[in-house]
Design an enzyme around this catalytic site. Structure first.
Site, PDB file in Angstrom:
ATOM      1  N   ASP A  54       0.833  -1.197   0.000  1.00  0.00           N
ATOM      2  CA  ASP A  54       0.000   0.000   0.000  1.00  0.00           C
ATOM      3  C   ASP A  54       0.868   1.248   0.000  1.00  0.00           C
ATOM      4  OD1 ASP A  54      -2.981   1.062   0.842  1.00  0.00           O
ATOM      5  OD2 ASP A  54      -1.415   2.254   1.807  1.00  0.00           O
ATOM      6  N   LYS A  58      -3.063   5.954  -4.111  1.00  0.00           N
ATOM      7  CA  LYS A  58      -4.172   6.833  -3.758  1.00  0.00           C
ATOM      8  C   LYS A  58      -4.042   8.193  -4.438  1.00  0.00           C
ATOM      9  CE  LYS A  58      -3.879   4.734   0.826  1.00  0.00           C
ATOM     10  NZ  LYS A  58      -2.441   4.410   0.815  1.00  0.00           N
ATOM     11  N   HIS A  89      -7.891   9.585  -1.490  1.00  0.00           N
ATOM     12  CA  HIS A  89      -7.139   9.550  -0.230  1.00  0.00           C
ATOM     13  C   HIS A  89      -7.827  10.331   0.884  1.00  0.00           C
ATOM     14  CE1 HIS A  89      -2.732   9.237   1.366  1.00  0.00           C
ATOM     15  NE2 HIS A  89      -3.596   9.045   2.336  1.00  0.00           N
ATOM     16  N   TYR A  93       2.611  10.179  -0.338  1.00  0.00           N
ATOM     17  CA  TYR A  93       3.729   9.632   0.436  1.00  0.00           C
ATOM     18  C   TYR A  93       5.072   9.976  -0.206  1.00  0.00           C
ATOM     19  CZ  TYR A  93       0.184   6.507   2.556  1.00  0.00           C
ATOM     20  OH  TYR A  93      -0.917   5.982   3.191  1.00  0.00           O
TER      21      TYR A  93
END
Length: 281
Positions: free
Chosen positions: A47, A77, A109, A52
């Site tokens: 994931d 996401k 997200h 990120y």
């Protein structure tokens, strides 16, 4: 049960019941090595997310693993865009960074980014159209949401042609988000538990330490086992090889009914998730 046992999403797609989270894993060696170790330890569900900032490293670790693509389940996401066109481009950008032709799961997200308040309903409807189109085009095998509360989902379902397959929320013994979990169950939406260890806060709960000793397990293992018992899909994250491996060792014990009820009673012991309608981003 094993790491590669699966849940079945509401569109029939199989998803491994434990995933490896990469939130707060820095792009470069840290994220790359963490994913590499996770895959070597048996994880097949990874994931990540655009925000990120580590999709390139995650994708490189996937490529270098040599594991056939159809044996992996990869999630990413969509972050803070507001139009159908921008959402479509965002997925293409993520695929390029990951080095993949498709992902297995693509999520909105955040339900209510600050830039689109107060009209999150129109924004989510617009980006969901792009995600439905990506699903039809084969760029993703399933679509879902993250951090959505009941009112966000109610409004999305007014216009959605596809019911989200997943709602990824923070769920752990200290923050059980029971109302959202109940809504997910009612609508056949799988609850994925990010930060299933409460970003480390659950280790502050003294009662869990005694429980872990009883089972000759770590606190993390006990809590992850609880998550599986509840029917959630936990996404433990670590960058420490020993802990990455340790978090896979969940299938040689079961919690008693009494101990599950005891853990259920720890809600609020070590903090709660942020309200997505109030955060400053």
């Amino acid at each position: 049960m094993t790491l590669t046992d699966t849940y079945t999403l509401n569109n029939g797609v199989k998803i491994p019941q434990v995933g490896f989270g990469t939130w707060q894993s820095k792009d470069g060696d840290e994220a790359y090595n963490a994913v590499k170790v996770a895959l070597e330890a048996g994880y097949r569900h990874i994931d990540t997310a655009a925000v990120y900032g580590n999709e390139v490293s995650v994708g490189q670790a996937i490529a270098d693993s040599g594991i056939p693509r159809d044996e992996l389940f990869i999630t990413t996401k969509l972050w803070g865009v507001g139009t159908t066109e921008d959402a479509a481009k965002a997925l293409d950008d993520s695929l390029q960074k990951l080095g993949l032709d498709y992902v297995d799961l693509y999520l909105i997200h955040w339900p209510n980014p600050k830039a689109f308040r107060p009209d999150f309903e129109s924004r989510n409807a617009a980006v969901w159209k792009a995600m439905e189109a990506a699903l039809e085009a084969g760029k993703t095998r399933a679509i879902g949401v993250s951090n959505f509360h009941r009112h966000h989902l109610d409004k999305l379902l007014k216009t959605a042609k596809v019911v989200p397959a997943v709602n990824q929320i923070m769920v752990n013994p200290s923050d059980q988000q029971r109302e959202i979990v109940s809504y997910n169950v009612k609508h056949n939406i799988l609850t994925e538990a990010y930060s299933p260890l409460g970003t480390g806060r659950i280790f502050e709960i003294e009662e869990l330490k005694a429980l872990a000793e009883k089972y000759n397990k770590t606190v993390a293992q006990v809590v992850l086992r609880w998550s599986l018992h509840k029917g959630y899909l936990p996404l433990p994250k670590s960058v420490t090889p020993e802990r990455i491996i340790e978090n896979t060792q969940l299938f040689d014990f079961k919690l008693s009914v009494e101990d599950i009820a005891f853990i259920d009673g720890l809600h609020g012991k070590a903090g709660l998730a942020s309200n997505p309608d109030e955060v400053d981003f």
